[in-house]
Design a protein around this motif. Structure first.
Motif, PDB file in Angstrom:
ATOM      1  N   THR A  26       0.806  -1.216   0.000  1.00  0.00           N
ATOM      2  CA  THR A  26       0.000   0.000   0.000  1.00  0.00           C
ATOM      3  C   THR A  26       0.842   1.272   0.000  1.00  0.00           C
ATOM      4  OG1 THR A  26      -0.153  -0.082   2.401  1.00  0.00           O
ATOM      5  CG2 THR A  26      -1.945  -1.115   1.152  1.00  0.00           C
ATOM      6  N   SER A  27       2.146   1.144   0.130  1.00  0.00           N
ATOM      7  CA  SER A  27       3.017   2.313   0.106  1.00  0.00           C
ATOM      8  C   SER A  27       3.066   2.898  -1.300  1.00  0.00           C
ATOM      9  CB  SER A  27       4.426   1.923   0.545  1.00  0.00           C
ATOM     10  OG  SER A  27       5.320   2.978   0.290  1.00  0.00           O
ATOM     11  N   CYS A  28       3.082   4.198  -1.392  1.00  0.00           N
ATOM     12  CA  CYS A  28       3.136   4.852  -2.706  1.00  0.00           C
ATOM     13  C   CYS A  28       4.522   4.783  -3.332  1.00  0.00           C
ATOM     14  CB  CYS A  28       2.717   6.313  -2.568  1.00  0.00           C
ATOM     15  SG  CYS A  28       0.978   6.520  -2.199  1.00  0.00           S
TER      16      CYS A  28
ATOM     17  N   ALA B 276       2.530   1.076  -4.704  1.00  0.00           N
ATOM     18  CA  ALA B 276       1.167   1.223  -5.219  1.00  0.00           C
ATOM     19  C   ALA B 276       1.121   2.077  -6.485  1.00  0.00           C
ATOM     20  CB  ALA B 276       0.268   1.818  -4.141  1.00  0.00           C
ATOM     21  N   LEU B 277       2.031   3.026  -6.637  1.00  0.00           N
ATOM     22  CA  LEU B 277       2.025   3.910  -7.803  1.00  0.00           C
ATOM     23  C   LEU B 277       2.752   3.336  -9.015  1.00  0.00           C
ATOM     24  CD1 LEU B 277       2.636   7.392  -6.129  1.00  0.00           C
ATOM     25  CD2 LEU B 277       0.478   6.410  -6.914  1.00  0.00           C
TER      26      LEU B 277
ATOM     27  N   ARG C 129       9.954   9.785  -4.789  1.00  0.00           N
ATOM     28  CA  ARG C 129       9.322  10.637  -3.772  1.00  0.00           C
ATOM     29  C   ARG C 129       9.654  12.109  -4.009  1.00  0.00           C
ATOM     30  NH1 ARG C 129      11.054   8.051   0.330  1.00  0.00           N
ATOM     31  NH2 ARG C 129       9.237   6.743   0.583  1.00  0.00           N
TER      32      ARG C 129
ATOM     33  N   TYR D  32       7.738  13.401  -7.008  1.00  0.00           N
ATOM     34  CA  TYR D  32       6.322  13.550  -6.681  1.00  0.00           C
ATOM     35  C   TYR D  32       6.086  14.814  -5.855  1.00  0.00           C
ATOM     36  CZ  TYR D  32       1.633  12.366  -5.113  1.00  0.00           C
ATOM     37  OH  TYR D  32       0.288  12.385  -4.852  1.00  0.00           O
TER      38      TYR D  32
END
Length: 125
Positions: free
Chosen positions: A4-6, A49-50, A99, A102
């Motif tokens: 579930t981590s981006c 997740a991304l 990260r 983003y």
């Protein structure tokens, strides 16, 4: 188990729920080679997740083709090993880069405009 981590990649040995696996033992040419078939002795990689899992797989094919894993392979001339800590280091560096990219993208939403409007209204009162 779904990641579930981006941004963070999950890297484990004997990881049957992984999206794909990389070879952690072999020759210079086979070490780090990705595969979609589970074997308990391979290093499992689960994408954030991304990141679409097929994209992550082809990214690892690219990393293998440019020889990134040969820099980290240790062992004899004919038989090499990848340490799981080195594999995690490479994927953590990619996570850090994703990260930062983003965070540089700032897309305003209707709530940010509402906050600006409220601040303007309270300042003028």
């Amino acid at each position: 188990m779904h990641n579930t981590s981006c941004f963070n990649w999950v890297v484990k040995r004997n990881f049957s729920d992984a999206d794909f696996w990389i070879t952690n033992r072999g020759t210079d040419k086979t070490v780090g080679q990705p595969t979609k078939e589970f074997q308990p002795y391979l290093t499992g990689i689960q994408c954030p997740a991304l990141i679409w899992p097929d994209y992550g797989y082809y990214l690892c094919i690219y990393l293998h083709s440019i020889g990134i894993w040969q820099q980290y392979a240790v062992g004899t001339l004919t038989y090499k090993n990848l340490r799981i800590s080195d594999v995690r280091k490479v994927f953590n560096q990619m996570s850090h880069q994703h990260r930062k990219q983003y965070e540089q993208i700032q897309i305003p939403n209707h709530f940010s405009h509402l906050r600006t409007y409220r601040q303007t209204c309270t300042a003028s009162s």
